[in-house]
Enzyme design. Structure first.
Site, PDB file in Angstrom:
ATOM      1  CE  LYS A 232      -3.871  37.832  14.670  1.00 56.93           C
ATOM      2  NZ  LYS A 232      -5.204  37.609  14.127  1.00 56.93           N
TER       3      LYS A 232
ATOM      4  CB  THR B  73      -6.588  42.711   4.491  1.00 52.17           C
ATOM      5  OG1 THR B  73      -7.348  43.866   4.900  1.00 52.17           O
ATOM      6  CG2 THR B  73      -5.386  43.148   3.676  1.00 52.17           C
TER       7      THR B  73
ATOM      8  N   GLY C  74     -10.682  38.979   6.578  1.00 50.56           N
ATOM      9  CA  GLY C  74     -10.564  37.588   7.005  1.00 50.56           C
ATOM     10  C   GLY C  74      -9.150  37.084   7.170  1.00 50.56           C
ATOM     11  CB  THR C  75      -5.756  38.624   7.181  1.00 49.67           C
ATOM     12  OG1 THR C  75      -6.082  39.667   8.100  1.00 49.67           O
ATOM     13  CG2 THR C  75      -5.733  39.161   5.768  1.00 49.67           C
ATOM     14  N   GLY C  76      -7.094  37.251   9.743  1.00 53.43           N
ATOM     15  CA  GLY C  76      -6.906  36.589  11.037  1.00 53.43           C
ATOM     16  C   GLY C  76      -7.556  35.224  11.073  1.00 53.43           C
ATOM     17  CB  CYS C  77     -10.900  34.040   9.994  1.00 53.09           C
ATOM     18  SG  CYS C  77     -11.920  34.992  11.130  1.00 53.09           S
TER      19      CYS C  77
END
Length: 154
Positions: A53, A84, A86-89
């Site tokens: 990412k 933002t 929790g964007t990765g999850c």
């Protein structure tokens, strides 16, 4: 220390951000070429596909998928939303959901990035601090479809 290949044996895909990829690869990442080198290193040492990412001021929100010896870039734009958390999850969960619907890995990544961008662009603002994005913005339409273009009935 366990070898990296022992960390991810059941994984088909890992989704590190830039700082995580630097640790996993042992490389410094400052540009797109560095991202590619790190993704190749992680792929080789972990034995699974890598979605590195972008973000973190390296190249806006462009992500790199490295799988089966091929690199595919997914362009994105930074969305100025302070919420933002929790964007990765959210991204990895959306990829898993699309894979379960029968989409290919590259198409699942494309759809997941579009979903995440839509959730951020919806500008939900709850509470204080870095809150969640609006996961419910697209309950109908493209994100409810399976690989045959059928809208899921709920």
């Amino acid at each position: 220390m366990r070898s990296r290949s022992a960390w991810f044996p059941p994984a088909d895909l890992v989704t590190p951000n830039i700082p995580e990829a630097q640790v996993l690869s042992g490389l410094s990442i400052k540009c797109g070429e560095d991202m590619l080198a790190a993704a190749k290193e992680i792929n080789g040492s972990c034995g699974c596909a890598v979605l590195l990412k972008g973000g973190h001021s390296v190249n806006d929100a462009n992500d790199l998928l490295y799988a089966d010896g091929e690199a595919v870039w997914f362009e994105g734009k930074h969305i100025a939303n302070p919420n933002t958390h929790g964007t990765g999850c959210t991204l990895s969960s959306a990829i898993a959901a699309d894979l379960a619907k029968g989409f290919s890995l590259p198409e699942s990544v494309r759809r997941a990035k579009a979903y995440l961008s839509g959730a951020l662009a919806a500008m939900l603002d709850l509470g204080r601090g870095s809150g969640p994005m609006n996961h419910a913005f697209g309950l109908r339409g493209e994100f409810a479809e399976d690989c045959r273009g059928i809208i899921s009935e709920t």
